[in-house]
Design an enzyme around this catalytic site. Sequence first.
Site, mmCIF file in Angstrom:
data_model
loop_
_atom_site.group_PDB
_atom_site.id
_atom_site.type_symbol
_atom_site.label_atom_id
_atom_site.label_comp_id
_atom_site.label_asym_id
_atom_site.label_seq_id
_atom_site.Cartn_x
_atom_site.Cartn_y
_atom_site.Cartn_z
ATOM 1 N N ASP A 1 39.591 39.921 33.563
ATOM 2 C CA ASP A 1 40.692 39.199 34.214
ATOM 3 C C ASP A 1 42.004 39.704 33.606
ATOM 4 O O ASP A 1 42.154 39.673 32.383
ATOM 5 C CB ASP A 1 40.506 37.691 33.978
ATOM 6 C CG ASP A 1 41.519 36.850 34.742
ATOM 7 O OD1 ASP A 1 42.726 37.167 34.685
ATOM 8 O OD2 ASP A 1 41.106 35.883 35.392
ATOM 9 N N GLU B 1 26.631 36.090 39.221
ATOM 10 C CA GLU B 1 27.748 36.097 38.262
ATOM 11 C C GLU B 1 27.575 35.066 37.149
ATOM 12 O O GLU B 1 27.168 33.928 37.404
ATOM 13 C CB GLU B 1 29.037 35.821 39.048
ATOM 14 C CG GLU B 1 30.301 35.771 38.208
ATOM 15 C CD GLU B 1 31.542 35.733 39.096
ATOM 16 O OE1 GLU B 1 31.535 36.349 40.166
ATOM 17 O OE2 GLU B 1 32.514 35.066 38.704
ATOM 18 N N ASP C 1 27.552 32.326 41.606
ATOM 19 C CA ASP C 1 28.265 32.261 40.326
ATOM 20 C C ASP C 1 27.846 30.980 39.595
ATOM 21 O O ASP C 1 28.118 29.878 40.070
ATOM 22 C CB ASP C 1 29.777 32.244 40.595
ATOM 23 C CG ASP C 1 30.600 32.223 39.321
ATOM 24 O OD1 ASP C 1 30.024 32.201 38.222
ATOM 25 O OD2 ASP C 1 31.845 32.228 39.437
ATOM 26 N N GLU D 1 34.696 37.691 32.938
ATOM 27 C CA GLU D 1 35.915 36.880 32.942
ATOM 28 C C GLU D 1 36.135 36.189 31.603
ATOM 29 O O GLU D 1 37.254 35.809 31.287
ATOM 30 C CB GLU D 1 35.888 35.848 34.080
ATOM 31 C CG GLU D 1 34.864 34.759 33.894
ATOM 32 C CD GLU D 1 34.831 33.791 35.084
ATOM 33 O OE1 GLU D 1 34.254 34.153 36.113
ATOM 34 O OE2 GLU D 1 35.382 32.692 34.963
ATOM 35 N N HIS E 1 38.146 39.742 37.854
ATOM 36 C CA HIS E 1 38.128 38.303 38.112
ATOM 37 C C HIS E 1 39.565 37.854 38.379
ATOM 38 O O HIS E 1 40.485 38.269 37.681
ATOM 39 C CB HIS E 1 37.578 37.591 36.866
ATOM 40 C CG HIS E 1 37.699 36.102 36.910
ATOM 41 N ND1 HIS E 1 38.705 35.397 36.282
ATOM 42 C CD2 HIS E 1 36.929 35.175 37.517
ATOM 43 C CE1 HIS E 1 38.535 34.100 36.489
ATOM 44 N NE2 HIS E 1 37.467 33.935 37.234
ATOM 45 N N LYS F 1 29.212 28.619 44.278
ATOM 46 C CA LYS F 1 29.054 28.081 42.924
ATOM 47 C C LYS F 1 27.689 27.420 42.797
ATOM 48 O O LYS F 1 27.320 26.581 43.634
ATOM 49 C CB LYS F 1 30.157 27.041 42.660
ATOM 50 C CG LYS F 1 31.527 27.663 42.567
ATOM 51 C CD LYS F 1 31.658 28.491 41.318
ATOM 52 C CE LYS F 1 32.982 29.236 41.275
ATOM 53 N NZ LYS F 1 33.165 29.982 40.032
ATOM 54 N N GLU G 1 38.904 39.303 44.437
ATOM 55 C CA GLU G 1 38.486 37.900 44.420
ATOM 56 C C GLU G 1 39.657 37.057 44.913
ATOM 57 O O GLU G 1 40.762 37.118 44.374
ATOM 58 C CB GLU G 1 38.090 37.455 43.004
ATOM 59 C CG GLU G 1 37.805 35.963 42.965
ATOM 60 C CD GLU G 1 37.043 35.493 41.738
ATOM 61 O OE1 GLU G 1 37.022 36.217 40.724
ATOM 62 O OE2 GLU G 1 36.452 34.396 41.812
HETATM 63 CA CA CA Z 1 33.362 33.211 37.921
#
Ligand code: CA
Length: 380
Positions: free
Chosen positions: A279, A230, A204, A256, A306, A170, A331
């Site tokens: 997703d 991402e 991401d 997502e 996602h 992240k 994921e």
């Molecule tokens: Ca994400």
Amino acid sequence: MRISRVETIPIKQELERPFGNGQGWTASRQYLIVRVTAEDGTVGYGECWGPVAGNDRVVESVISPLLIGQDATATGRLWEQVHFKLRWAFHSFAPYSALSGVDIALWDLKGKLMGRPVHDLLGGAFRDSVPAYATGHYFRKVDTLKEQVSAVLEEAEDHVESGFKTLKLKIGLGLLGWGVEADIELMGALHESVTPRGVSLMIDANCAYSVPEALRVGRAAEKLGIVWFEEPLPPDDMDGYAQLTAKLDVPVAAGESWALLSGFHEAFRRRAVSVAQPDVSSAGGITEVKRIADLAHALNIPCIPHVWGTPIALAASLHLLAALPRHALLEFDRSENGIRESLLADKFRVRDDGTVAVPDGPGLGIEVDEEQLDRFSTLA
Ligand code: CA
């Protein structure tokens, strides 16, 4: 076999330690579970994305009356009817996560009624397991970048020891008051720590950047051979996504926050992403995400769903991934989630080779523990 009942169960658990990403802080896990029952008592489970946010009322007062008495195996027709009703009721602001949760429950129910796993009904499995990547490395409430870096490195060790060959980091540390240089430093530190052992990295940003910021981070990512970049931008900045995809060598991934085949068609038409991430619990369920994956396949764009929910969404995603001809990658969220850990008696595990087995029982092939559903239910 007809549908006799449609119910919703809002569930929630407070986290022991809140964590952050490029959008903000998460202090609890919350979902809306959908339970559809057929006349013979067979039950299918689905899950709507994230906070309940009124989806319970939508499912029970708008969707349920449409479904009761209908053929429980007519997933395609029911999807169209529910979609039409939602669009009619809400116009441009339809809650597609409600449609998604109902659709997943109908696929689970249909598979159980037919005695076949969902991946069979989607056209047949190409594989019985799927390589998984570890999602985690969220932000802690720390005072210095050094503390965040060492927390991330420590967490990554655990993922690598557990068998993961690919990790997602992240970034978007603006939430803690730091700029993109901090993100680049964090990425560099993790890269240096894990890549000598054959581990690959994605990054991401959870929509944290402007285009110029994303270009700076993306160029640093290119030099490190990052697998994908991402959600660099807010989901509605489609022109920005197209610019980044044209300018960067690192593949730009997103999806997502997008819904429906029409939404992904627009992204694909503009070549806005190199990896599509619908997703199942928000983009339109198994029915629509299979269509999105088929369109992506036709356009030679990898579709890597996602996944961030309960084991119900995880199972639905695994069945889809099993039925896709190419690019299967799961994921696998590793951050704190008591619901994910206890909703099934037999929970999903990553094996030593970094893969997760595709369930092969009827429907989603999972057994939801009703006592645990009651424990997490907010209906009390
Ligand atoms: Ca994400």
